[in-house]
Design a protein around this motif. Structure first.
Motif, mmCIF file in Angstrom:
data_model
loop_
_atom_site.group_PDB
_atom_site.id
_atom_site.type_symbol
_atom_site.label_atom_id
_atom_site.label_comp_id
_atom_site.label_asym_id
_atom_site.label_seq_id
_atom_site.Cartn_x
_atom_site.Cartn_y
_atom_site.Cartn_z
ATOM 1 N N VAL A 60 -8.375 0.502 -2.731
ATOM 2 C CA VAL A 60 -7.363 1.434 -3.236
ATOM 3 C C VAL A 60 -7.408 2.752 -2.466
ATOM 4 O O VAL A 60 -6.362 3.319 -2.114
ATOM 5 C CB VAL A 60 -7.554 1.665 -4.743
ATOM 6 N N LEU A 61 -8.616 3.251 -2.183
ATOM 7 C CA LEU A 61 -8.725 4.519 -1.456
ATOM 8 C C LEU A 61 -8.108 4.408 -0.066
ATOM 9 O O LEU A 61 -7.350 5.298 0.354
ATOM 10 C CB LEU A 61 -10.191 4.936 -1.343
ATOM 11 N N SER A 62 -8.399 3.328 0.648
ATOM 12 C CA SER A 62 -7.822 3.175 1.987
ATOM 13 C C SER A 62 -6.298 3.082 1.922
ATOM 14 O O SER A 62 -5.589 3.661 2.750
ATOM 15 C CB SER A 62 -8.410 1.945 2.684
ATOM 16 N N GLY A 63 -5.789 2.374 0.925
ATOM 17 C CA GLY A 63 -4.343 2.281 0.767
ATOM 18 C C GLY A 63 -3.716 3.616 0.436
ATOM 19 O O GLY A 63 -2.677 3.989 1.006
ATOM 20 N N GLN A 64 -4.347 4.369 -0.453
ATOM 21 C CA GLN A 64 -3.816 5.676 -0.832
ATOM 22 C C GLN A 64 -3.849 6.660 0.332
ATOM 23 O O GLN A 64 -2.914 7.446 0.517
ATOM 24 C CB GLN A 64 -4.617 6.235 -2.018
ATOM 25 N N LEU A 65 -4.916 6.613 1.120
ATOM 26 C CA LEU A 65 -4.984 7.488 2.293
ATOM 27 C C LEU A 65 -3.867 7.169 3.272
ATOM 28 O O LEU A 65 -3.215 8.076 3.817
ATOM 29 C CB LEU A 65 -6.347 7.335 2.982
ATOM 30 N N SER A 66 -3.633 5.883 3.498
ATOM 31 C CA SER A 66 -2.578 5.499 4.443
ATOM 32 C C SER A 66 -1.209 5.962 3.954
ATOM 33 O O SER A 66 -0.393 6.480 4.729
ATOM 34 C CB SER A 66 -2.582 3.976 4.651
ATOM 35 N N VAL A 67 -0.964 5.831 2.669
ATOM 36 C CA VAL A 67 0.329 6.227 2.104
ATOM 37 C C VAL A 67 0.501 7.742 2.153
ATOM 38 O O VAL A 67 1.575 8.257 2.492
ATOM 39 C CB VAL A 67 0.450 5.712 0.654
ATOM 40 N N GLY A 68 -0.569 8.484 1.829
ATOM 41 C CA GLY A 68 -0.482 9.942 1.861
ATOM 42 C C GLY A 68 -0.222 10.483 3.252
ATOM 43 O O GLY A 68 0.644 11.344 3.452
ATOM 44 N N TRP A 69 -0.965 9.989 4.239
ATOM 45 C CA TRP A 69 -0.752 10.448 5.607
ATOM 46 C C TRP A 69 0.626 10.041 6.123
ATOM 47 O O TRP A 69 1.299 10.818 6.804
ATOM 48 C CB TRP A 69 -1.852 9.902 6.515
ATOM 49 N N CYS A 70 1.041 8.829 5.795
ATOM 50 C CA CYS A 70 2.380 8.379 6.187
ATOM 51 C C CYS A 70 3.449 9.291 5.598
ATOM 52 O O CYS A 70 4.394 9.693 6.284
ATOM 53 C CB CYS A 70 2.592 6.938 5.728
ATOM 54 N N ALA A 130 2.524 -1.960 0.616
ATOM 55 C CA ALA A 130 3.746 -2.126 1.411
ATOM 56 C C ALA A 130 4.941 -1.482 0.717
ATOM 57 O O ALA A 130 5.801 -0.866 1.367
ATOM 58 C CB ALA A 130 4.006 -3.613 1.655
ATOM 59 N N ALA A 131 5.005 -1.593 -0.603
ATOM 60 C CA ALA A 131 6.089 -0.955 -1.353
ATOM 61 C C ALA A 131 6.028 0.559 -1.208
ATOM 62 O O ALA A 131 7.062 1.225 -1.051
ATOM 63 C CB ALA A 131 6.006 -1.359 -2.827
ATOM 64 N N ALA A 132 4.817 1.120 -1.240
ATOM 65 C CA ALA A 132 4.667 2.569 -1.093
ATOM 66 C C ALA A 132 5.079 3.020 0.309
ATOM 67 O O ALA A 132 5.724 4.069 0.467
ATOM 68 C CB ALA A 132 3.219 2.975 -1.375
ATOM 69 N N TRP A 133 4.735 2.252 1.321
ATOM 70 C CA TRP A 133 5.164 2.577 2.682
ATOM 71 C C TRP A 133 6.691 2.481 2.799
ATOM 72 O O TRP A 133 7.321 3.311 3.462
ATOM 73 C CB TRP A 133 4.484 1.639 3.686
ATOM 74 N N ALA A 134 7.277 1.476 2.178
ATOM 75 C CA ALA A 134 8.733 1.338 2.210
ATOM 76 C C ALA A 134 9.401 2.551 1.573
ATOM 77 O O ALA A 134 10.436 3.036 2.047
ATOM 78 C CB ALA A 134 9.155 0.056 1.502
ATOM 79 N N TYR A 135 8.809 3.055 0.501
ATOM 80 C CA TYR A 135 9.327 4.272 -0.129
ATOM 81 C C TYR A 135 9.322 5.429 0.868
ATOM 82 O O TYR A 135 10.324 6.129 1.041
ATOM 83 C CB TYR A 135 8.468 4.616 -1.349
ATOM 84 N N ASN A 136 8.190 5.628 1.533
ATOM 85 C CA ASN A 136 8.080 6.723 2.501
ATOM 86 C C ASN A 136 9.087 6.589 3.637
ATOM 87 O O ASN A 136 9.635 7.585 4.118
ATOM 88 C CB ASN A 136 6.671 6.765 3.096
#
Length: 297
Positions: A60-70, A130-136
């Motif tokens: 979860v942490l790695s996913g959240q970091l990727s989404v935040g930086w993106c 992937a859904a969070a990245w699509a949002y960004n």
């Protein structure tokens, strides 16, 4: 002896320290830490054990970091136009190329860390990321802006339960409650920046509804999530649970109420009360989810 502070560092080291701090700020550390902590607690409550809970935390942490930086990298042009000097990329505290590289590295790490929880559980988590990245990357500007939040939050319990023996799906009420929590969190998150979003052409569902509609959406979705998480599991509600539902109803009314501060973005304390009430309501929903952790599947 005294510890070395930022002012004691050699001048050559200060830019590097500033860049490191800027990179940390660009990942949205508070939400990343909060989602990671909740997910880890939910894993422990759901029976994952210490090793399993640690795997959930890392994924979860790695996913959240990727989404935040993106998010910060994609929003750089908009944040610059809005004068968001609190953003590290706008202030120059972080470099766009560094933030983009960090997002890619975190996403690359998220794949094996997620799959270490099991193929099915990992796939569920990666679908949420992937859904969070699509949002960004563009969905945030459409009427479907709520959908990535709903999917990501609905799939979070699946990361917990599908790694258990037999790989069961979470109960319907857990996924539906998570989806409603996500929709409510999305609407509440938009409230402080809704005027800047509209000026920049970001027209997600809450922005299209306007400030009043976004408040109502946040309150209704979060209250529905509370009711579903409280009533979904089999069994009778005790006095404490009924009192909790009454408190969520009061918070929902406060979240939906029009602010009493200045018009527009508002600068008075009163203008922030609906937003703060929505955050409190979201926190109550998270507590309901944690209380139901052992009954997710």
């Amino acid at each position: 002896m005294h510890s070395i502070g930022a002012g004691d560092l050699p001048a050559a080291h200060r830019p590097a320290q500033r860049r490191a701090l800027g990179l940390l700020q660009a990942c949205h550390p508070a939400p990343a830490a909060a989602v990671t902590a909740v997910s880890t607690a939910l894993a422990a409550a759901g029976g994952r054990g210490p090793a399993g809970s640690a795997l959930v935390a890392l994924a979860v942490l790695s996913g959240q970091l990727s989404v935040g930086w993106c998010n910060d990298r994609v929003d750089l042009r908009r944040d610059t136009a809005c004068g968001r000097t609190d953003k590290p990329l706008v202030s120059g505290a972080a470099r766009p190329r560094t933030v983009a590289a960090a997002a890619g590295c975190a996403l690359a790490l998220c794949v094996p860390l997620s799959l270490a929880n099991g193929a099915a559980a990992g796939a569920a988590h990666l679908a949420g990321v992937a859904a969070a990245w699509a949002y960004n990357l563009g969905v945030k500007r459409t009427v479907l802006s709520w959908l990535p939040y709903a999917l990501a939050f609905a799939l979070l319990p699946a990361l917990i339960t599908m790694a258990l023996p037999g790989g069961p799906w979470p109960h319907w009420w857990a996924m539906a409650g998570g989806a409603l929590l996500g929709v409510g969190a999305h609407a509440a998150n938009v409230l402080p920046d809704i005027d800047d979003d509209l000026a920049a052409g970001v027209r997600g569902l809450p922005q299209r509804l306007g400030a009043g509609g976004a408040r109502a959406l946040a309150a209704a979705a979060l209250l529905a999530a509370s009711a579903l998480l409280a009533l979904g599991p089999a069994g009778r509600l005790g006095p404490g649970a009924l009192l909790g539902l009454a408190a969520t109803a009061a918070l929902a009314l406060a979240a939906a109420a029009p602010p009493r501060g200045h018009r527009g973005t508002g600068t008075g304390t009163q203008s922030r009360l609906p937003f703060l009430a929505a955050l409190a309501l979201a926190a109550v929903d998270v507590c309901w989810l944690l209380l139901r952790g052992a009954a997710l599947a």
